[in-house]
Each structure stands twice: as C-alpha cells, then as structure tokens.
Design an enzyme around this catalytic site. Structure first.
Site, PDB file in Angstrom:
ATOM      1  N   LYS A 134      32.361  44.218  45.332  1.00 17.26           N
ATOM      2  CA  LYS A 134      32.517  44.036  46.776  1.00 17.26           C
ATOM      3  C   LYS A 134      32.977  45.304  47.497  1.00 17.26           C
ATOM      4  CE  LYS A 134      31.659  39.593  47.647  1.00 17.26           C
ATOM      5  NZ  LYS A 134      30.798  39.095  48.736  1.00 17.26           N
ATOM      6  N   SER A 138      29.805  40.681  37.555  1.00 19.34           N
ATOM      7  CA  SER A 138      30.126  41.083  38.925  1.00 19.34           C
ATOM      8  C   SER A 138      31.611  41.206  39.251  1.00 19.34           C
ATOM      9  CB  SER A 138      29.493  40.099  39.914  1.00 19.34           C
ATOM     10  OG  SER A 138      29.975  38.789  39.686  1.00 19.34           O
TER      11      SER A 138
END
Length: 421
Positions: A59, A314
């Site tokens: 992110k 992720s």
C-alpha cells in the site's frame, strides 16, 4: 473523494514514472522461489514479497505516488483518508516522508496494534480520529471532513495515481523474473493492485494468465464481472479484512474485467490453513489477504504443472491476537474440528463411557460446556472434538448415535457455532 473519471486505463509510462518516484521510498522486494510448494505442485513457484515493505504491505506504493503527485497548494490543505489497516499505514508513512499534514479516520474497534503502527509511521504529521464501528462509518466521517476542510481525499484503491503506484509491483516482477511467467496470482480487494499490475502484464507479458483471488465471503469483483456491472454486495464476511469490500473501485472494475483471465474465490478456512503453513514451514508471517494468492494454487494444480508461477504475497499486518481464531478456522475447514450437542445420561460413569466407547484412540476433546440439571434424565453439553484424521468423523458420529449420546451437530449451524467459536 473517489475519482469521477470513467474512461481510464493505466499507461505503462505512468507506471514507470511512479517507479522512479518510489525509489528510496518503497523497497525493491525480492522475488523468491518457494521450494516446498514448487515440489508439491511440480512447478516453479515464486513469491513476490510485498510483506517485506517498511509498512508491511504494498500500500505504500499507491499512497506515496498519489500524495507526491499533488500540487503545493493541495498539499498545504492537508490530506485525509479512511482505513482500518494497511492503507492508513501507507498514508501515514507518506505524510511523514513528504512532511504533509494528514487526518486518518479509523473505526473505533480498530486493534490498538494497528493504531500504534499508524502513529509510529506518521509521528507528528498525522492525526488519528476513531469514529463509529465500521469502515463505512470512518469513510463517511472522512468525506465530511474533506468537504468542510478542503483537504485532499486519498482513496485506498479507486484513483489513477494509486493504481499506477500499485502497478510498480508488476514492473519489478518482470524485471526480476529469469523466465517468462506463465501464471500470476494476485489478491483482489478494492482492485487497485490487480488493476495496476495486470495493466503492466498486458503491455509487457501478454501471454501470462492473470488470476485474481477473492475471499469466498466477499466476492465483489467476481460478482461484478459475472453481472457485467460494478455491483455492491449486501453482506460480506470481514475475516479477510484486507480484501473484504462490498464494492470494488469503478476504475478498477473496468480495467480488471478486461485484463484478468479469471477471478476465483477461496474459503476463509483455506486461507487460515495457508497462513499456518507459511509460518510453520517458511517462517513467513502473512495476513489473511496476503495469503489469498497462495491459497488459490490448489484450484490450478493441473494447469500449473511444469509452469513458472508468481504469487503476490501482499502483506503481513497480522494481529497476533487472531492466532487462535486462525487455528480454529483452519481445523474446521479441514474437517478436523467438530462441535456437537451431546446428551449425557445423568448417571455416574456417563462421561467415562463417552470417552472410552465414543471417541476414537486419536480423538481429543477440545471444548466442553455442561451444567448438571437434577430434574432431567439427560443433560446436554456442547462438546468440541478434534480429530487427527478427517476420515474418522463418520465412525465418531456412528458411535455417538448408536450409544444414544447424539443431540445435534453444530458445524453446519453457523448462528450456533458463532456462540461457541
């Protein structure tokens, strides 16, 4: 605020520009082979380790690329976002790095560990507002703040600059890969990562099959693609919190339905089992959304034999307090944990008979709730039984019914199971 652009497709030049901005900010995370899974699936399986970023997820890429693209006038007004986790950390890190004031709205029940991480990354540049019980409450409060203050809203996924930042993951994979990639597995939440990375692959590696992976309890992208329009789900299972959204980004939906070969769902219990395997076998701490891509490999066991496969891991922002729940969900998924209402005759020796004659030699009682009622012939207990082998379940059930102990089976009654687990 979410962008109102309709016809948008990420250009490879824009993603390359984002990669230049991110040098010295986001790590060039490794693309590492996984020997165990490569052997299990007879394939060359590699992990893109975005869990190793400074904020422990990809992110940081989108948030920094977006905030760094703002004009000085916009930056002076400050920025605002809503998040219960990884996006907040990426925004906080970016605010400190760029010396920009930010306001981050988070749901009141957000774990203290996540709040502390946001405070650590943002330091004096970030103020945290705890609002409401859900992400939607925090999102609404952030929108109101944006309207009143004029601060720039940093959307977690539905923004061109965010998509382009996330797309840099794809550039790195192709730069690092020694052989052409046959299959790419990615988690899908709001769709920012899958939109950005798939655009890179369509431009530079069009032969790669791109598989998006969602949790079974929140299939927003799969549902939308099947219906042909971006669809809001009425209810979602929030366990895979980093990928559980009711509606994907409008921009991302249009991109993903063009680029993704397929979107599949995996059960939350399977995700939990993979989290435990990654920790026990590889010393990798993965959050539920981070394990989604690896959880999908079973579905493609035949197709990926002999192929070069990349799974995007992720993120690793997993709260240690969830460990017991993760173990429980994994056991339930594998058929190794079963809950019953057991009717015990109210006589001495009933429990001993149950242990000796009902349970198998490898079965274990892991949960027991019972209150003796003197006015009844039998007393009901809620009993959790853990098996060593899922095939032993049928014999356990037969023994329980034959000897008159069976009352009810709770695993398929979620509303009752939630009271126990």
């Amino acid at each position: 605020m979410p962008t109102t652009l309709k016809a948008y497709y990420p250009k490879i030049e824009a993603i390359q520009s984002a990669a230049q901005k991110l040098k010295g900010v986001a790590l060039l995370t490794p693309l590492t082979p996984n020997l165990g899974l490569s052997k299990e699936f007879a394939a060359n399986i590699q992990f893109k380790r975005e869990d190793l970023q400074p904020v422990r997820s990809y992110k940081i890429r989108g948030s920094y690329n977006k905030i760094s693209s703002l004009s000085r006038e916009e930056l002076d007004k400050g920025i605002v976002c809503a998040s219960a986790g990884n996006h907040a950390q990426g925004v906080a890190f970016s605010c400190k790095k760029l010396e920009v004031k930010g306001r981050i709205f988070m749901p009141a029940p957000t774990p203290k560990q996540k709040i502390a991480q946001v405070e650590m990354f943002g330091e004096d540049f970030v103020e945290i507002e705890l609002v409401g019980d859900t992400f939607d409450d925090a999102f609404h409060a952030a929108q109101q703040f944006q309207e009143k203050s004029g601060a720039v809203f940093i959307h977690p996924f539905d923004d061109p600059k965010v998509v382009e930042g996330q797309g840099t993951v794809g550039l790195e994979i192709l730069q690092q890969a020694e052989n052409p990639i046959d299959y790419l597995f990615m988690p899908v939440g709001g769709g920012g990562l899958s939109a950005g990375v798939s655009s890179v692959f369509k431009a530079l590696s069009p032969q790669t099959k791109i598989i998006g992976v969602e949790p079974a309890g929140a299939p927003a992208m799969k549902t939308s693609i099947e219906k042909g329009s971006n669809t809001t789900l009425k209810h979602i299972e929030k366990f895979v919190d980093g990928a559980a959204v009711k509606k994907v980004g409008d921009l991302n939906f249009e991109i993903c339905r063009q680029n993704l070969t397929e979107v599949i769902t995996v059960e939350e219990g399977k995700v939990c089992d993979v989290i435990l395997q990654l920790y026990n076998k590889d010393a990798i701490v993965a959050e539920p959304a981070g394990a989604l891509s690896i959880s999908a490999l079973d579905h493609y066991a035949d197709e990926i034999k002999g192929k070069n496969v990349v799974c995007v891991l992720s993120g690793s922002n997993n709260d240690i307090t969830r460990t017991e729940e993760i173990k429980e969900r994994a056991l339930l998924y594998k058929g190794l944990k079963h809950y019953f209402v057991v009717k015990f005759p109210q006589r001495a020796g009933a429990l001993k008979q149950f242990v000796v004659e009902v349970l198998g030699p490898d079965d274990d009682i892991s949960h027991f709730e019972y209150t003796k009622k003197n006015s009844r012939e039998t007393g009901s207990a809620v009993v959790g039984i853990e098996l060593k082998n899922s095939a032993d379940f049928s014999q356990l059930l037969e023994n329980m019914k034959r000897l008159g102990f069976y009352g009810d089976y709770l695993n398929d009654k979620q509303y009752l199971l939630d009271l126990v687990v």
